[in-house]
Design a protein around this motif. Sequence first.
Motif, PDB file in Angstrom:
ATOM      1  N   THR A  94     -27.506  26.591 -10.097  1.00 32.22           N
ATOM      2  CA  THR A  94     -26.822  27.436 -11.344  1.00 32.22           C
ATOM      3  C   THR A  94     -27.709  27.070 -12.558  1.00 32.22           C
ATOM      4  O   THR A  94     -27.975  28.024 -13.365  1.00 32.22           O
ATOM      5  CB  THR A  94     -25.322  27.045 -11.255  1.00 32.22           C
ATOM      6  N   VAL A 112     -30.860  29.019 -12.450  1.00 28.89           N
ATOM      7  CA  VAL A 112     -30.750  30.276 -12.616  1.00 28.89           C
ATOM      8  C   VAL A 112     -30.360  30.651 -14.158  1.00 28.89           C
ATOM      9  O   VAL A 112     -30.832  31.669 -14.531  1.00 28.89           O
ATOM     10  CB  VAL A 112     -29.260  30.785 -11.750  1.00 28.89           C
ATOM     11  N   ASP A 113     -29.585  29.773 -14.764  1.00 31.18           N
ATOM     12  CA  ASP A 113     -29.303  29.971 -15.977  1.00 31.18           C
ATOM     13  C   ASP A 113     -30.277  29.910 -16.835  1.00 31.18           C
ATOM     14  O   ASP A 113     -30.281  30.672 -18.289  1.00 31.18           O
ATOM     15  CB  ASP A 113     -28.151  28.971 -16.575  1.00 31.18           C
ATOM     16  N   GLN A 159     -19.465  32.771  -6.119  1.00 27.93           N
ATOM     17  CA  GLN A 159     -19.980  32.442  -7.647  1.00 27.93           C
ATOM     18  C   GLN A 159     -21.556  32.337  -7.364  1.00 27.93           C
ATOM     19  O   GLN A 159     -22.205  32.868  -8.352  1.00 27.93           O
ATOM     20  CB  GLN A 159     -19.321  31.250  -8.235  1.00 27.93           C
ATOM     21  N   VAL A 160     -21.773  31.153  -6.798  1.00 30.25           N
ATOM     22  CA  VAL A 160     -23.289  30.952  -6.836  1.00 30.25           C
ATOM     23  C   VAL A 160     -24.147  31.724  -6.272  1.00 30.25           C
ATOM     24  O   VAL A 160     -25.089  32.255  -6.844  1.00 30.25           O
ATOM     25  CB  VAL A 160     -23.523  29.708  -5.887  1.00 30.25           C
ATOM     26  N   ARG A 195     -23.496  35.235  -6.282  1.00 35.16           N
ATOM     27  CA  ARG A 195     -23.614  36.290  -7.313  1.00 35.16           C
ATOM     28  C   ARG A 195     -24.831  36.034  -8.449  1.00 35.16           C
ATOM     29  O   ARG A 195     -25.463  36.727  -8.727  1.00 35.16           O
ATOM     30  CB  ARG A 195     -22.163  36.631  -7.854  1.00 35.16           C
ATOM     31  N   ARG A 196     -24.763  34.639  -8.975  1.00 33.08           N
ATOM     32  CA  ARG A 196     -25.516  34.141  -9.849  1.00 33.08           C
ATOM     33  C   ARG A 196     -26.834  34.555  -9.297  1.00 33.08           C
ATOM     34  O   ARG A 196     -27.912  34.806 -10.153  1.00 33.08           O
ATOM     35  CB  ARG A 196     -25.264  32.945 -10.446  1.00 33.08           C
ATOM     36  N   ASP A 235     -28.359  38.084  -9.210  1.00 39.72           N
ATOM     37  CA  ASP A 235     -28.714  38.683 -10.381  1.00 39.72           C
ATOM     38  C   ASP A 235     -29.939  38.239 -10.686  1.00 39.72           C
ATOM     39  O   ASP A 235     -30.885  39.279 -11.173  1.00 39.72           O
ATOM     40  CB  ASP A 235     -27.712  38.182 -11.558  1.00 39.72           C
ATOM     41  N   VAL A 236     -30.550  37.063 -10.496  1.00 41.52           N
ATOM     42  CA  VAL A 236     -31.878  36.646 -10.828  1.00 41.52           C
ATOM     43  C   VAL A 236     -32.698  37.296  -9.913  1.00 41.52           C
ATOM     44  O   VAL A 236     -33.723  37.721 -10.076  1.00 41.52           O
ATOM     45  CB  VAL A 236     -32.070  35.082 -10.683  1.00 41.52           C
ATOM     46  N   THR A 264     -29.656  36.096  -1.096  1.00 39.50           N
ATOM     47  CA  THR A 264     -29.047  34.799  -1.353  1.00 39.50           C
ATOM     48  C   THR A 264     -28.309  34.318  -0.067  1.00 39.50           C
ATOM     49  O   THR A 264     -28.137  33.090  -0.077  1.00 39.50           O
ATOM     50  CB  THR A 264     -27.961  35.386  -2.363  1.00 39.50           C
TER      51      THR A 264
END
Length: 195
Positions: A59, A62-63, A126-127, A129-130, A133-134, A151
């Motif tokens: 995460t 990804v952020d 949650q992980v 989906r993040r 997105d990337v 993913t």
Amino acid sequence: MASARRCFSRDGFHQTSMQEIAQEAGLSAGASYRYFASKDEVILEIVGDAFRVFFEPVTQLVDTSETLTVADLVSASISPVAHDLTIDAAGQPVPEDELLRCAVQAWGELLRNEDMRERAVDGFEQVRRRMADVLRHGQAAGTDLDPERGTRVVMALLHGFALQRVAFGLDDTEGFINDVRAALADAGVLHPPQS
């Protein structure tokens, strides 16, 4: 928590009693109940910490990145468990094998413990989906990899690595990551195709 983790990693969740955890910690049999109402609460705490060790680096990556490959995500997931020790949620060093053994046991526990399963599904999604997105940014850049399925590949490689490390002694983390990169490059999904 350290005592419970040692007991669970050595003997399993259901073969370990609260009394054995207290004894391992050098406490009276009832002392554990001042902190946790049940063994299931202790299990949830330890399993949460094990999964946090895997997914927190992902995460964070990804952020801070707009375009990543599946191999980048796998590497970020596996790298934290490439050593003998890692840091738990309390900031204490923990033997990685203890956490990994608890994580592997947790997958079986998800089949019988609905509360744990719900928490795991929520955290997993949650992980995932993040990460998706990337991976969508990579798809926009020209890669053919479907972000949603990509993913799932990352998660499958991570889970497979953990199982192989605990059950079959896979300890060449760097080699595993390099092989993942090579396999994905051979499949044409590591980098966007060249025009």
